[in-house]
Design a protein around this motif. Structure first.
Motif, PDB file in Angstrom:
ATOM      1  N   GLY A 172       0.883  -1.140  -0.032  1.00  0.00           N
ATOM      2  CA  GLY A 172      -0.168   0.189  -0.039  1.00  0.00           C
ATOM      3  C   GLY A 172       0.912   1.054  -0.078  1.00  0.00           C
ATOM      4  O   GLY A 172       1.663   1.569   0.879  1.00  0.00           O
ATOM      5  N   GLU A 174      -0.097   4.079   0.335  1.00  0.00           N
ATOM      6  CA  GLU A 174      -0.749   5.019   1.333  1.00  0.00           C
ATOM      7  C   GLU A 174      -0.297   4.680   2.758  1.00  0.00           C
ATOM      8  O   GLU A 174      -0.259   5.466   3.769  1.00  0.00           O
ATOM      9  CB  GLU A 174      -2.418   5.188   1.479  1.00  0.00           C
ATOM     10  CG  GLU A 174      -3.016   3.712   2.142  1.00  0.00           C
ATOM     11  CD  GLU A 174      -3.016   2.523   1.096  1.00  0.00           C
ATOM     12  OE1 GLU A 174      -1.938   2.411   0.274  1.00  0.00           O
ATOM     13  OE2 GLU A 174      -3.707   1.732   1.346  1.00  0.00           O
ATOM     14  N   ASP A 218       2.575  -0.372  -4.114  1.00  0.00           N
ATOM     15  CA  ASP A 218       1.759  -0.857  -5.095  1.00  0.00           C
ATOM     16  C   ASP A 218       2.490  -0.934  -6.496  1.00  0.00           C
ATOM     17  O   ASP A 218       1.862   0.015  -7.366  1.00  0.00           O
ATOM     18  CB  ASP A 218       0.450  -0.032  -5.214  1.00  0.00           C
ATOM     19  CG  ASP A 218      -0.143  -0.212  -3.940  1.00  0.00           C
ATOM     20  OD1 ASP A 218      -0.111  -1.431  -3.228  1.00  0.00           O
ATOM     21  OD2 ASP A 218      -0.839   0.657  -3.278  1.00  0.00           O
ATOM     22  N   GLY A 242      -3.733  -5.257  -1.345  1.00  0.00           N
ATOM     23  CA  GLY A 242      -3.579  -5.605  -2.696  1.00  0.00           C
ATOM     24  C   GLY A 242      -3.771  -6.955  -3.438  1.00  0.00           C
ATOM     25  O   GLY A 242      -3.393  -7.197  -4.273  1.00  0.00           O
ATOM     26  N   ASP A 249      -3.776  -3.410  -7.358  1.00  0.00           N
ATOM     27  CA  ASP A 249      -4.001  -4.596  -6.525  1.00  0.00           C
ATOM     28  C   ASP A 249      -2.773  -5.616  -7.444  1.00  0.00           C
ATOM     29  O   ASP A 249      -3.149  -6.297  -8.190  1.00  0.00           O
ATOM     30  CB  ASP A 249      -5.084  -5.285  -6.368  1.00  0.00           C
ATOM     31  CG  ASP A 249      -5.877  -4.624  -5.535  1.00  0.00           C
ATOM     32  OD1 ASP A 249      -5.361  -3.809  -4.474  1.00  0.00           O
ATOM     33  OD2 ASP A 249      -7.183  -4.396  -5.815  1.00  0.00           O
TER      34      ASP A 249
END
Ligand code: AMP
Ligand code: MG
Length: 393
Positions: A172, A174, A218, A242, A249
């Motif tokens: 991720g 984020e 990612d 993911g 993903d």
């Protein structure tokens, strides 16, 4: 779960460990008592060892000996009593111990006790060897406190399977780590990585050696590289995030490029995107990124898998029936695991926000309502409930 378990070849490396290092390991052989515990009948109280027949006349009797724990008395002389203390062996000839509170020690040193007494033979003995064999624990069971805490007296070492080696990473862009970025410096769109903490702790709790590979961005190449590295020297690769259907993903195609995916998407809520496959010799398990989904799929699927990998033969967490005090009006076609907690009277309250992103639900809750597909719930309905404590041990 049955399909996952069928993939497991238990790790068969056996090793002898001292019992100080035994907690949470799995027995590779039955643990049998080599001796009787305690070695002889001993007194469970401070008092007087007597022959019941001697008390019938109601006379005071002389104290012929004193036996403390660790000492060994001699046969009880006729028409006498023995002063005895908790843990001391009961002398031959005695057939009861009268608690000191029920006796009077006279000025002349003699003891007066009730005229009647009762002997419970062998009441102190918990384990006897020949001709019976006492099993303390069976092959394939996890050694857990307090069950083995008293076994050092019996068996100095035991054999166990080796620990599973697990590579763990989160995906991720984020994700940031608390500590690396202060709350007021969080960039827009960033969130703290919570899965990494509980997944690592859960793995350790299950006796695994964890290689924490951190956060993987990612990107396809980065994901492939991380999986490739993780496949070396590990029994299981465990990832979070993911593994859904979006373009960001990358887990699924990366696993398919390096190995194969045997299972993807299961009809449970939370936890639908769960994936299982192989990368090289390593098992692969992909957990969804939403923290509650990660947590629940770990407990329902990864935990039994890891227990079986260690040779454990019983992994089912017992569920109980309980009464709902809430309503769950919208049926889902998936089997749901709702976060709930027990009220003082044993009935169940539901956490108001069942979103899979709200980890507070498993902090507030102390278990999961196992709700079959297509089922609504009304207050007063009987539901199945699995306590988190059963899944975390
Ligand atoms: P994903 O499965 O990657 O699509 O993520 C689903 C949701 O879970 C997204 O909102 C992510 O931001 C969030 N998420 C993914 N990984 C983590 C993590 N390690 N800790 C907290 N939230 C996460
Ligand atoms: Mg993601």
């Amino acid at each position: 779960l049955a399909e996952l378990i069928a993939q497991v070849q238990p790790l068969i490396g056996r090793k002898k460990y001292h019992l100080f290092a035994a907690d949470a390991r799995v027995l590779a052989q039955d643990l049998v008592s080599p001796l009787q515990v305690p070695p002889q009948d001993n007194s469970s109280m401070d008092g007087y060892a007597v022959r019941c027949a001697d008390l019938a006349a109601g006379l005071a009797l002389p104290v012929s000996q004193r036996i403390a724990a660790g000492a060994c008395g001699s046969a009880l002389a006729a028409s006498s009593v023995a002063r005895i203390f908790t843990g001391a062996p009961i002398p031959d000839g005695a057939d009861a111990v009268v608690p000191q509170e029920d006796c009077t020690l006279q000025d002349d040193g003699q003891v007066r006790s009730p005229a009647r007494c009762r002997w419970v033979p062998g009441s102190g003995a918990v384990a006897r060897t020949s001709p019976r064999v006492v099993l303390f624990s069976r092959k394939g069971r996890v050694l857990r406190l307090p069950s083995w805490a008293w076994r050092p007296a019996l068996v100095p070492v035991s054999c166990r399977w080796r620990r599973p080696r697990v590579a763990l990473f989160s995906t991720g862009d984020e994700l940031v780590m608390p500590g690396d970025v202060a709350p007021h410096d969080m960039p827009p769109g960033a969130i703290y990585n919570s899965n990494r903490f509980f997944l690592r702790a859960l793995l350790q709790r299950l006796g695994c050696e964890v290689s924490d590979l951190g956060i993987v961005p990612d990107q396809r190449e980065a994901t492939v590289a991380a999986l490739q590295a993780a496949a070396q020297e590990h029994d299981l690769i465990l990832t979070s995030g993911g593994v859904s259907v979006g373009e960001e993903d990358h887990i699924k195609p990366a696993v398919q490029a390096l190995g194969h995916l045997d299972l993807w998407q299961i009809a449970i809520k939370p936890g639908k995107p769960f994936a299982y496959g192989r990368v090289g010799a390593a098992h692969f398990m992909g957990l969804p990124g939403n923290p509650v989904s990660s947590f629940v799929t770990f407990l329902l699927l990864v935990r039994p898998f890891l227990l079986r990998l260690q040779g454990v033969t019983r992994w089912a967490a017992p569920s109980v029936t309980a009464q709902a005090t809430f309503s769950w009006p919208k049926a889902d076609k998936r089997r749901e695991f709702l976060r709930a907690r027990r009220n003082a009277d044993g009935s169940l309250a539901l956490f108001p926000n069942q979103s899979s992103g709200v980890l507070t639900s498993v902090v507030w809750g102390d278990g999961l309502v196992d709700n079959p597909p297509g089922q609504t719930i009304q207050p007063g309905d009987t539901v199945r409930f699995v306590a988190l404590a059963e899944l975390l041990s």
